[in-house]
Design an enzyme around this catalytic site. Structure first.
Site, short mmCIF file in Angstrom:
data_model
loop_
_atom_site.label_atom_id
_atom_site.label_comp_id
_atom_site.label_asym_id
_atom_site.label_seq_id
_atom_site.Cartn_x
_atom_site.Cartn_y
_atom_site.Cartn_z
CG ASN A 8 -1.71 1.22 1.43
OD1 ASN A 8 -1.81 2.05 0.53
ND2 ASN A 8 -2.31 1.38 2.60
CE LYS A 10 -0.10 3.37 4.72
NZ LYS A 10 -0.02 3.48 6.16
CG HIS A 93 -5.87 2.02 5.28
ND1 HIS A 93 -5.44 2.98 6.15
CD2 HIS A 93 -4.85 1.14 5.15
CE1 HIS A 93 -4.20 2.69 6.54
NE2 HIS A 93 -3.82 1.58 5.94
CD GLU A 95 -2.82 5.61 6.75
OE1 GLU A 95 -2.77 5.59 5.51
OE2 GLU A 95 -1.91 5.17 7.47
CD GLU A 163 -3.66 -2.38 7.55
OE1 GLU A 163 -2.53 -2.64 7.17
OE2 GLU A 163 -4.26 -1.33 7.26
N GLY A 169 2.47 2.33 10.95
CA GLY A 169 3.44 3.41 10.81
C GLY A 169 4.16 3.79 12.09
CB SER A 209 5.14 -1.63 12.29
OG SER A 209 4.72 -0.32 12.59
N GLY A 231 4.79 1.44 4.71
CA GLY A 231 6.10 2.07 4.56
C GLY A 231 7.15 1.20 3.87
P1 PGA Z 1 2.81 0.44 7.74
O1 PGA Z 1 1.33 0.65 7.16
O2 PGA Z 1 3.32 -0.86 7.16
O3 PGA Z 1 3.59 1.63 7.27
O4 PGA Z 1 2.68 0.36 9.23
C1 PGA Z 1 0.45 -0.41 6.99
C2 PGA Z 1 -0.85 0.07 6.41
O5 PGA Z 1 -1.28 1.18 6.71
O6 PGA Z 1 -1.49 -0.64 5.62
#
Ligand code: PGA
Length: 249
Positions: A8, A10, A93, A95, A163, A169, A209, A231
């Site tokens: 992803n 983003k 998601h 976010e 998640e 993150g 993460s 990330g």
């Molecule tokens: P992250 O994000 O691997 O940066 O923690 C995961 C996600 O939001 O799908």
């Protein structure tokens, strides 16, 4: 079940050139791997070009809209995504939920995505790390609200991504034991709602993460069916390493 790894991206990278180069490098990095389904989910403006580069990996979108067509400035429909080769859509998601997306919208997005024959990745997860309570009520709520009333015959392309928001993150992932326990509870909930046959076939992914050091433990100890990587999917070496390490399990 073949493991699934979704990158992803983003709102990254900043330019089409970088997006194409990232996709190219990932493709190169995973060229010998067939045991993992790899999905790249770039921002909308890069989908088509990434799709042209992506041969081994499949194309994913980070969002879609909850209606089929009409006067919705700035939105993108499932049919539009499908027409440029998108096969997976990430839905709900955290976010996006933080930007005001409701369970009702998420339900409609899921329904339209599944009806179009695409894979829908429903993201669920609790806000705070909770050591006492086994199954955060919010997860049950998100699953029920997301899936209620959707025809069982459509659910063969359904994927759930666990998640935990506190792990996204932050560099502080959930433990394999923790996600294993939660995934059992998620599957039990799916079982109650949808029956054994469907529930057993829904892949459950972990996201939060994930990196090249911890990826395999979520699969081997955490017994996940795959990973949703944020990330770490922006670095082609790290992302390819994650996929390679899972293919070797
Ligand atoms: P992250 O994000 O691997 O940066 O923690 C995961 C996600 O939001 O799908």
């Amino acid at each position: 079940m073949k493991k699934i790894v979704i990158g992803n991206w983003k709102m990254n990278p900043s330019t089409l050139k970088e997006a194409k180069s990232l996709a190219n490098n990932i493709e190169h990095g995973i060229r010998g791997i067939s045991k993992v389904d790899v999905v790249l989910a770039p921002p909308f403006p890069f989908l088509r070009d990434v799709g042209m580069v992506a041969k081994k990996s499949k194309l994913g979108a980070q969002n879609t809209f909850y209606d089929t067509d009409g006067a919705y400035t700035g939105e993108v429909s499932v049919a539009q995504l499908k027409s440029i080769g998108v096969k997976y859509v990430i839905i709900g998601h955290s976010e996006r939920r933080a930007l005001g997306e409701t369970n009702e919208m998420i339900h409609d997005k899921l329904q339209l995505t599944l009806k179009a024959g695409l894979h829908a990745v429903l993201c669920v997860g609790e806000r705070e790390r909770n050591h006492g309570e086994a199954f955060p009520p919010i997860i049950r709520e998100e699953i029920h609200a997301g899936l209620h009333g959707i025809k069982k015959s459509l659910l063969k392309n359904m994927i759930v991504a666990y998640e935990p928001i506190w792990a996204i993150g932050t560099g502080k992932p959930a433990t394999p034991k923790n996600i294993f326990e939660i995934s059992i509870l998620i599957r039990r909930e799916l079982f109650r709602m949808l029956g054994r046959k469907i529930a057993l076939d829904v892949p459950i992914l972990y996201g939060g993460s994930v990196n090249d050091k911890n990826a395999t433990e979520f699969i081997s100890e955490g017994r996940m069916d795959g990973l949703l990587v944020g990330g770490a999917s922006l670095n082609h070496r790290v992302f390819s390493k994650i996929i390679d390490s899972i293919a070797r399990l």
